[in-house]
Design an enzyme around this catalytic site. Structure first.
Site, PDB file in Angstrom:
ATOM      1  N   GLY A  55      -7.231   9.576  -0.238  1.00  0.00           N
ATOM      2  CA  GLY A  55      -7.628  10.472   0.851  1.00  0.00           C
ATOM      3  C   GLY A  55      -7.735  11.940   0.458  1.00  0.00           C
ATOM      4  O   GLY A  55      -7.831  12.807   1.322  1.00  0.00           O
ATOM      5  N   HIS A  92       0.860  -1.188   0.000  1.00  0.00           N
ATOM      6  CA  HIS A  92       0.000   0.000   0.000  1.00  0.00           C
ATOM      7  C   HIS A  92       0.898   1.240   0.000  1.00  0.00           C
ATOM      8  O   HIS A  92       1.961   1.238   0.620  1.00  0.00           O
ATOM      9  CB  HIS A  92      -0.903  -0.014   1.229  1.00  0.00           C
ATOM     10  CG  HIS A  92      -1.933   1.059   1.191  1.00  0.00           C
ATOM     11  ND1 HIS A  92      -1.641   2.367   1.514  1.00  0.00           N
ATOM     12  CD2 HIS A  92      -3.239   1.032   0.838  1.00  0.00           C
ATOM     13  CE1 HIS A  92      -2.734   3.096   1.363  1.00  0.00           C
ATOM     14  NE2 HIS A  92      -3.722   2.315   0.952  1.00  0.00           N
ATOM     15  N   GLU A 133       0.864   3.860   1.627  1.00  0.00           N
ATOM     16  CA  GLU A 133       1.242   4.332   2.965  1.00  0.00           C
ATOM     17  C   GLU A 133       2.400   3.505   3.520  1.00  0.00           C
ATOM     18  O   GLU A 133       3.251   4.019   4.248  1.00  0.00           O
ATOM     19  CB  GLU A 133       0.010   4.315   3.893  1.00  0.00           C
ATOM     20  CG  GLU A 133      -0.923   5.474   3.558  1.00  0.00           C
ATOM     21  CD  GLU A 133      -2.396   5.229   3.796  1.00  0.00           C
ATOM     22  OE1 GLU A 133      -2.753   4.335   4.582  1.00  0.00           O
ATOM     23  OE2 GLU A 133      -3.218   5.938   3.162  1.00  0.00           O
TER      24      GLU A 133
HETATM   25  P1  PGA Z   1      -9.229   6.480   0.363  1.00  0.00           P
HETATM   26  O1  PGA Z   1      -8.059   5.388   0.566  1.00  0.00           O
HETATM   27  O2  PGA Z   1     -10.440   5.742  -0.147  1.00  0.00           O
HETATM   28  O3  PGA Z   1      -9.422   7.072   1.725  1.00  0.00           O
HETATM   29  O4  PGA Z   1      -8.724   7.461  -0.649  1.00  0.00           O
HETATM   30  C1  PGA Z   1      -7.911   4.326  -0.318  1.00  0.00           C
HETATM   31  C2  PGA Z   1      -6.765   3.455   0.127  1.00  0.00           C
HETATM   32  O5  PGA Z   1      -5.802   3.981   0.698  1.00  0.00           O
HETATM   33  O6  PGA Z   1      -6.787   2.230  -0.055  1.00  0.00           O
END
Ligand code: PGA
Length: 237
Positions: A161, A86, A88
């Site tokens: 996000g 991911h 992140e």
């Molecule tokens: P989001 O995140 O829908 O809040 O944009 C998606 C994700 O990180 O998988």
């Protein structure tokens, strides 16, 4: 509509909220979807109504790795899916393609279906490098790994996000390219999900794109009633 929905709760909700979340989902009509709770709630979240997915795992099965949870351990409690790479994880926890390749291999060896997340950042998109970046991530992450099946999630970093999403044409172009790379190099037909600011008002439009096999939803899935509404938007009538 036969599209896969995956809800990524990230590091949200406390135990009480997770228990209520599960109850709300179990009492609804929604099924055949996948939810990624924080690791500590996997046991609480497991249900016959849907599948549970890890958000991450460690690539060595056991040993002195304080604070980590291995794919082997996840499998031992019945987890059959895991997100891998991911953005992140890539950006905040310095997971590069080498680490992600190790995780992908371990995940597959432990018979867990990986959902490999790939996507370009804003600068790469503006420089017209999107397809190149995604192809490089896929090839590097799959290096040296034999697999039967894998799910790819296309998640533009700039769309996560932020409320921003690519155009339908851009999503389609990337999804078709991912499918072509997997077919040409690995001879596999894979599911490709879209992720990044998916919400009630756009889920149907995104899922109407034929090359989109489903969605990975972050923030909009924190409220189970919103998740149910999104599911119904695709599946009712
Ligand atoms: P989001 O995140 O829908 O809040 O944009 C998606 C994700 O990180 O998988």
């Amino acid at each position: 509509m036969n599209k896969l929905i995956i809800a990524n709760l990230k590091m949200n909700l406390n135990k009480k909220e997770i228990v209520e979340y599960k109850k709300t989902i179990e009492e609804s009509n929604i099924k055949e979807f996948i939810i990624c709770p924080p690791n500590i709630y996997i046991g609480i979240m497991q249900s016959n109504s849907y599948s549970v997915c890890a958000q991450n795992g460690y690539h060595i099965n056991s040993g002195a790795f304080t604070g980590e949870v291995s794919f082997a351990q996840l499998k031992s409690i019945g987890v059959n899916y895991s997100l891998i790479g991911h953005s992140e994880r890539r950006n905040m926890f310095n997971e590069n393609d080498e680490i992600i390749a190790l995780k992908l291999k371990s995940c597959i060896e432990n018979d867990i279906m990986p959902i490999l997340c790939v996507g370009e950042n804003k600068e790469e998109r503006e420089l017209g490098k999107t397809l190149e970046v995604i192809e490089r991530e896929i090839k590097n992450d799959l290096k040296g790994t034999k697999f039967n099946d894998i799910i790819i999630a296309y998640e533009p970093v700039w769309a996560i996000g932020t409320g921003l999403i690519p155009t339908k044409e851009d999503i389609n172009e990337v999804h078709l390219h991912i499918k072509k790379v997997l077919k040409d190099i690995y001879n596999k037909d894979v599911k490709v999900l879209y992720g990044g600011s998916v919400k009630l008002s756009n889920i149907k439009e995104i899922c109407n794109i034929i090359s989109v096999d489903g969605v990975l939803i972050g923030g909009a899935s924190n409220d189970p009633n919103n998740l149910i509404s999104m599911y119904n938007e695709l599946n009712v009538l």
